[in-house]
Design a protein around this motif. Structure first.
Motif, PDB file in Angstrom:
ATOM      1  N   HIS A 212       0.815  -1.219   0.000  1.00  8.71           N
ATOM      2  CA  HIS A 212       0.000   0.000   0.000  1.00  8.71           C
ATOM      3  C   HIS A 212       0.853   1.276   0.000  1.00  8.71           C
ATOM      4  CE1 HIS A 212      -3.072  -2.914   0.782  1.00  8.71           C
ATOM      5  NE2 HIS A 212      -2.605  -3.178   1.987  1.00  8.71           N
ATOM      6  N   LYS A 213       2.022   1.201  -0.630  1.00  2.93           N
ATOM      7  CA  LYS A 213       2.877   2.379  -0.746  1.00  2.93           C
ATOM      8  C   LYS A 213       2.880   2.876  -2.188  1.00  2.93           C
ATOM      9  CE  LYS A 213       5.947   0.975   3.026  1.00  2.93           C
ATOM     10  NZ  LYS A 213       7.333   0.603   3.421  1.00  2.93           N
ATOM     11  N   TYR A 214       3.240   4.144  -2.367  1.00  2.00           N
ATOM     12  CA  TYR A 214       3.439   4.686  -3.698  1.00  2.00           C
ATOM     13  C   TYR A 214       4.878   4.363  -4.119  1.00  2.00           C
ATOM     14  CZ  TYR A 214      -0.983   7.111  -3.303  1.00  2.00           C
ATOM     15  OH  TYR A 214      -2.319   7.389  -3.160  1.00  2.00           O
ATOM     16  N   VAL A 215       5.014   3.868  -5.356  1.00  3.97           N
ATOM     17  CA  VAL A 215       6.314   3.382  -5.803  1.00  3.97           C
ATOM     18  C   VAL A 215       6.716   4.030  -7.126  1.00  3.97           C
ATOM     19  CG1 VAL A 215       7.673   1.350  -6.465  1.00  3.97           C
ATOM     20  CG2 VAL A 215       5.949   1.163  -4.649  1.00  3.97           C
ATOM     21  N   HIS A 216       7.981   4.413  -7.181  1.00  3.64           N
ATOM     22  CA  HIS A 216       8.615   4.864  -8.417  1.00  3.64           C
ATOM     23  C   HIS A 216       9.763   3.910  -8.713  1.00  3.64           C
ATOM     24  CE1 HIS A 216      10.503   7.685 -11.323  1.00  3.64           C
ATOM     25  NE2 HIS A 216      11.628   7.213 -10.829  1.00  3.64           N
ATOM     26  N   ILE A 217       9.817   3.380  -9.937  1.00  2.43           N
ATOM     27  CA  ILE A 217      10.932   2.549 -10.385  1.00  2.43           C
ATOM     28  C   ILE A 217      11.765   3.345 -11.371  1.00  2.43           C
ATOM     29  CG2 ILE A 217      11.621   0.488 -11.655  1.00  2.43           C
ATOM     30  CD1 ILE A 217       9.129  -0.912 -10.678  1.00  2.43           C
ATOM     31  N   SER A 218      13.069   3.388 -11.125  1.00  7.80           N
ATOM     32  CA  SER A 218      13.988   3.984 -12.094  1.00  7.80           C
ATOM     33  C   SER A 218      14.818   2.853 -12.687  1.00  7.80           C
ATOM     34  CB  SER A 218      14.871   5.037 -11.418  1.00  7.80           C
ATOM     35  OG  SER A 218      15.459   5.882 -12.386  1.00  7.80           O
ATOM     36  N   TRP A 219      14.476   2.472 -13.916  1.00  6.29           N
ATOM     37  CA  TRP A 219      15.047   1.286 -14.557  1.00  6.29           C
ATOM     38  C   TRP A 219      16.106   1.666 -15.577  1.00  6.29           C
ATOM     39  CZ3 TRP A 219      13.052  -1.274 -19.483  1.00  6.29           C
ATOM     40  CH2 TRP A 219      13.798  -2.436 -19.773  1.00  6.29           C
ATOM     41  N   ASP A 220      17.335   1.332 -15.254  1.00  5.46           N
ATOM     42  CA  ASP A 220      18.427   1.434 -16.210  1.00  5.46           C
ATOM     43  C   ASP A 220      18.519   0.104 -16.936  1.00  5.46           C
ATOM     44  OD1 ASP A 220      20.983   1.446 -17.471  1.00  5.46           O
ATOM     45  OD2 ASP A 220      21.741   2.906 -16.012  1.00  5.46           O
ATOM     46  N   VAL A 221      18.501   0.135 -18.270  1.00  4.30           N
ATOM     47  CA  VAL A 221      18.479  -1.125 -19.018  1.00  4.30           C
ATOM     48  C   VAL A 221      19.758  -1.933 -18.836  1.00  4.30           C
ATOM     49  CG1 VAL A 221      16.847  -0.223 -20.721  1.00  4.30           C
ATOM     50  CG2 VAL A 221      19.323  -0.089 -21.177  1.00  4.30           C
ATOM     51  N   ASP A 222      20.821  -1.323 -18.279  1.00  3.82           N
ATOM     52  CA  ASP A 222      22.033  -2.106 -18.028  1.00  3.82           C
ATOM     53  C   ASP A 222      21.878  -3.038 -16.822  1.00  3.82           C
ATOM     54  OD1 ASP A 222      22.676  -0.708 -15.639  1.00  3.82           O
ATOM     55  OD2 ASP A 222      24.128   0.588 -16.632  1.00  3.82           O
ATOM     56  N   SER A 223      20.725  -2.999 -16.170  1.00  4.33           N
ATOM     57  CA  SER A 223      20.420  -3.987 -15.129  1.00  4.33           C
ATOM     58  C   SER A 223      20.210  -5.372 -15.723  1.00  4.33           C
ATOM     59  CB  SER A 223      19.176  -3.572 -14.340  1.00  4.33           C
ATOM     60  OG  SER A 223      18.053  -3.497 -15.201  1.00  4.33           O
ATOM     61  N   THR A 224      19.963  -5.431 -17.042  1.00  6.51           N
ATOM     62  CA  THR A 224      19.733  -6.719 -17.696  1.00  6.51           C
ATOM     63  C   THR A 224      21.047  -7.335 -18.168  1.00  6.51           C
ATOM     64  OG1 THR A 224      19.469  -5.802 -19.935  1.00  6.51           O
ATOM     65  CG2 THR A 224      17.512  -5.869 -18.532  1.00  6.51           C
ATOM     66  N   ASN A 225      20.983  -8.604 -18.488  1.00  3.04           N
ATOM     67  CA  ASN A 225      22.145  -9.329 -19.007  1.00  3.04           C
ATOM     68  C   ASN A 225      22.391  -8.907 -20.452  1.00  3.04           C
ATOM     69  OD1 ASN A 225      24.000 -11.228 -19.998  1.00  3.04           O
ATOM     70  ND2 ASN A 225      23.169 -12.865 -18.725  1.00  3.04           N
ATOM     71  N   PRO A 226      23.530  -8.250 -20.736  1.00  2.00           N
ATOM     72  CA  PRO A 226      23.764  -7.764 -22.097  1.00  2.00           C
ATOM     73  C   PRO A 226      23.961  -8.881 -23.115  1.00  2.00           C
ATOM     74  CG  PRO A 226      25.731  -7.470 -20.753  1.00  2.00           C
ATOM     75  CD  PRO A 226      24.634  -7.902 -19.824  1.00  2.00           C
ATOM     76  N   GLU A 227      24.293 -10.074 -22.666  1.00  3.54           N
ATOM     77  CA  GLU A 227      24.521 -11.176 -23.597  1.00  3.54           C
ATOM     78  C   GLU A 227      23.218 -11.752 -24.133  1.00  3.54           C
ATOM     79  OE1 GLU A 227      27.066 -14.105 -21.910  1.00  3.54           O
ATOM     80  OE2 GLU A 227      28.738 -12.701 -21.609  1.00  3.54           O
ATOM     81  N   THR A 228      22.138 -11.610 -23.376  1.00  2.00           N
ATOM     82  CA  THR A 228      20.878 -12.243 -23.785  1.00  2.00           C
ATOM     83  C   THR A 228      19.700 -11.279 -23.877  1.00  2.00           C
ATOM     84  OG1 THR A 228      20.311 -12.782 -21.490  1.00  2.00           O
ATOM     85  CG2 THR A 228      21.576 -14.423 -22.729  1.00  2.00           C
ATOM     86  N   GLU A 229      19.824 -10.066 -23.302  1.00  2.00           N
ATOM     87  CA  GLU A 229      18.647  -9.207 -23.166  1.00  2.00           C
ATOM     88  C   GLU A 229      18.817  -7.860 -23.897  1.00  2.00           C
ATOM     89  OE1 GLU A 229      15.995 -10.635 -21.497  1.00  2.00           O
ATOM     90  OE2 GLU A 229      17.344 -12.358 -21.367  1.00  2.00           O
TER      91      GLU A 229
END
Length: 294
Positions: A212-229
Motif C-alpha cells: 500500500h505504498k506509492y512506488v517509483h521505479i527507475s530502470w536502467d536497461v544495463d540492469s539486464t544481461n547484455p549477452e541475452t537481453e
C-alpha cells in the motif's frame, strides 16, 4: 495531489545525453514513445505526451555541462509533476540516468505526505558525489543529489530522498565510495540478482517494499544481461537480470502497491549490430508494456 482520471497515461520525454560521453541515448525517447503508441491505442489507454524544447536545447551543449544538466532536469521535473498530477501512471523516457534528478525529485514532492519507495533498478548505484566520482560522469551521481550528499543551488530539491525510502535492485558494479560511504553507512537496502532468481518475488516485495505504498521505479536497461537481453547501452556489465524477471518484479510491486511512476534510461540504439539494436528495442518495449498493463 489532485485526482487523476482512470486509465490515463503520461509519457514524459528526456532527450538528453549530457551525463555521459556516448551520444545516442537522447534519441530513445522518440523511438520508444512511437513504438508504444499503437499498443496504448489498441488497449484504449488515453495517453498524454510531455515534450520539452528546453531539454532538447540543453542537449546540444557539451557533455558534463553541469548548468545544462540542471536546466534540463528542472524542465523535466516540471513536466513529470504535471503528469503525476494529471494521469494514473507516468512513464519517463530517457536519455541518460541524470534524468533521475528530475523524475525522482518530482515524485518525492508530489507524494510528500505519503508512504513511498524508490526502486533503483540498475547495475550501478549512481550515488557518487562530484568529489568522489572518478569519471566525472553525471549519470553516476543523481542519487547523491537526491539524498543530499551533494548539493547545488542551480538544482534546488525541496523534498530529499530518505535512505529508508531507497531500495537498490540488481547492483553488480559499485564503487568503493558508494559501497562504504553510502550504502553501508546509511543501511540502504539492496535486493540482489540471486534473490530475484531464487526467492519468491511476492515475498521479496512484501518484505523489502511493503504494501500500500506509492512506488517509483527507475530502470536502467544495463540492469539486464547484455549477452541475452539488452546490449545497446553505454555501460554494460556482465551478468544481470532477464527481462522476464524484471516483468515479474514489476507485476509483484503493482500487485501489492501503487506503482505510479517508471523511468526507462540508458538505452542507446546507435550501439551494437543491427541484430543487437533490434533485440534491445524489442526487449525494452516488452518490459514497458508490462508496466502499462500492471
Amino acid at each position: 495531489m489532485s485526482t487523476a482520471p482512470n486509465h490515463s497515461f503520461g509519457i514524459v520525454k528526456y532527450n538528453c545525453h549530457l551525463g555521459q560521453e556516448k551520444p545516442g541515448v537522447e534519441k530513445s525517447p522518440d523511438i520508444l514513445s512511437d513504438a508504444l503508441q499503437s499498443y496504448l491505442d489498441q488497449n484504449h489507454v488515453l495517453s498524454h505526451i510531455y515534450d520539452s524544447n528546453e531539454i532538447r536545447k540543453q542537449d546540444l551543449k557539451l557533455s558534463e555541462d553541469e548548468y545544462a544538466i540542471f536546466q534540463a532536469n528542472l524542465s523535466l521535473r516540471h513536466r513529470v509533476m504535471q503528469s503525476l498530477k494529471t494521469n494514473t501512471k507516468t512513464l519517463n523516457i530517457g536519455g541518460d540516468h541524470t534524468m533521475g534528478l528530475g523524475t525522482v525529485s518530482a515524485f518525492l514532492e508530489c507524494f510528500v505526505n505519503k508512504e513511498k519507495v524508490i526502486i533503483w533498478l540498475d547495475a550501478h548505484a549512481d550515488v557518487n558525489t562530484r568529489k568522489a566520482s572518478k569519471s566525472g560522469h553525471f549519470h553516476g551521481m543523481p542519487v547523491a543529489f537526491l539524498l543530499g550528499l551533494d548539493k547545488d543551488e542551480k538544482f534546488p530539491i525541496n523534498v530529499r530522498l530518505k535512505p529508508e525510502e531507497l531500495i537498490y535492485v540488481g547492483l553488480r558494479d559499485v564503487d568503493l565510495f558508494e559501497k562504504n560511504q553510502v550504502i553501508s553507512k546509511y543501511n540502504i537496502r539492496c535486493i540482489s540478482i540471486a534473490q530475484l532468481i531464487n526467492e519468491n518475488v511476492d515475498e521479496l516485495v512484501t518484505t523489502f517494499i511493503g504494501e500500500h505504498k506509492y512506488v517509483h521505479i527507475s530502470w536502467d536497461v544495463d540492469s539486464t544481461n547484455p549477452e541475452t537481453e539488452i546490449s545497446s547501452t553505454g555501460t554494460p556489465v556482465k551478468g544481470g537480470l532477464t527481462c522476464e524477471q524484471i516483468k515479474a518484479f514489476i507485476h509483484a510491486i503493482a500487485k501489492h502497491n501503487q506503482l505510479v511512476s517508471f523511468d526507462v534510461t540508458e538505452l542507446n540504439l546507435t550501439l551494437g549490430s543491427a541484430e543487437d539494436r533490434k533485440a534491445s528495442l524489442d526487449n525494452t518495449v516488452n518490459v514497458l508494456k508490462s508496466y502499462i498493463d500492471c
